[in-house]
Write an enzyme that holds these catalytic residues in place. Sequence first.
Site, short mmCIF file in Angstrom:
data_model
loop_
_atom_site.label_atom_id
_atom_site.label_comp_id
_atom_site.label_asym_id
_atom_site.label_seq_id
_atom_site.Cartn_x
_atom_site.Cartn_y
_atom_site.Cartn_z
N GLY A 50 0.79 -1.22 0.00
CA GLY A 50 0.00 0.00 0.00
C GLY A 50 0.83 1.28 0.00
CB CYS A 94 -25.89 -9.06 -18.76
SG CYS A 94 -25.07 -8.96 -20.37
CB CYS A 137 -24.38 -13.27 -20.62
SG CYS A 137 -23.95 -12.31 -19.16
CB CYS A 173 -21.23 -8.11 -18.92
SG CYS A 173 -22.25 -9.34 -18.16
CB CYS A 179 -20.39 -10.67 -21.37
SG CYS A 179 -22.09 -10.45 -21.93
#
Lengths: 280, 204
Positions: free
Chosen positions: A36, A245, A248, A270, A276
């Site tokens: 980090g 979606c 899909c 998506c 997808c």
Amino acid sequence: MPDTSITEGAYNYAYLDEQTKRMIRRAILKAVAVPGYQVPFGGREMPLPYGWGTGGIQVTAAIIGRDDTLKVIDQGADDTTNAVSIRRFFAHVADVATTTRTEEATIIQTRHRVPETPLKGGQILVFQVPIPEPLRMLEPRETETRTLHALSEYGVMQVSLYESIARHGRISKSYNYPVQVNGRYIMSPSPIPKFDNPKLDRSPALQLYGAGREKRIYAVPPYTPVKSLDFDDHPFEIERWNECCAFCGSTESFLDEMIVDDAGKRLFVCSDTDYCEGRR
Amino acid sequence: MSGTLSSLSPGLADPSHDAQQLFREVLDAFSHPGRIVTLADAPQGPGMISPAATAYLLTLADRDTPLWLAPSFNTPEVRDYLRFHTGTPIIEDRAAATFAVLSHDDADPFEGFASGTDTYPDRSATLLIEVPALGTGPVRTGRGPGIKGETQLAIAGLDDWFWRQCATNHALFPCGVDLIFTTGSQLLALPRSISVEVSPCTSR
């Protein structure tokens, strides 16, 4: 006619010279050792403008080898300009295989998404980062933000989230949502939607973040706790859609909203094209 | 110069690709602390220092990274080899070193090396510690970033005092030095972020 093609051998392998790669490699190891923390590095000029992934490209160039399989996504899609040009760049200068399949890739360079398909151990996710400093919009001075990180003094970030709740009734930040890595450094996850934040937490894959303009590299090692900041009475939540979606039928993935005709008809699809296509 | 060019052992056969491969193995070790990683293509080097330590330095050391060598490794062969292949300055002052090669039985291995500052914890040294063996000896428990839950690690040739110093080093986080243990062509990394229990659980 001038010959504009790159002559074989005109560039070092993976574009960067060996000295630069060593410098970036040392920065990556420091970044992994201090999860980090933003490690400064000597960012080089790349053959594309700042904001197009110069940081991510330098990180990828420093780690990539002939045995790798590279996937590049831009907002989840493999077929957008930025993704296509970066993928072609490495196919050309690093002689690597490329793929659009998340599970086949050893290195995935991404602009602003984490793939929906869960990542595996041994994979490396390289993020393109525009502004690596999570406190920058709250404190413009680098000397000050550096001190705040050193002292682990993150009250200013909590106050900004509190102000958002006071004004909007909720934490309104929907992307680049700040996280705390292993209980120490507050880190910008890059402008991924907050939907993707839970995927960073204890991921088996290694996460490397490269910021080219700001010349910073940071990292999250595998299995490292990554906590999205919140309050006890306002816990962190991700986006949900009422729609699924249109291609899909997924109700699990991050959806992009599209307007498809002049009458304002809306469609949700998506954002992750590989996910997808795999479901259709 | 004590040696001649013809007496130098070879470095990396294919510098760009070998360094890339070795770096990925080192990165694997750093991101999975406690994992014993074998550097298959590590060159034999000048002797005295292990192929793993040699490979690490050939991959990551250059003119920007002053190197400190423990007296047992500070021989003309090692100095000539590293200077020729990496260009690294070999220095006497521990505080200025980016990398250092030490032996497992050196007294005060942590003493005097840069551990970074609160604002720049990256300005710290990386210590390569040559040990008799990895995967044997007292087993200790390690925890931290890169480790799923906890891991068991065994490194031969280090006493409890070393591990107490190691715990002190971890307590400095985000400052501290990063440790790499090497033997033969094997390498194990313990970044400063990892806590290792001082008392062993068992002997292996």
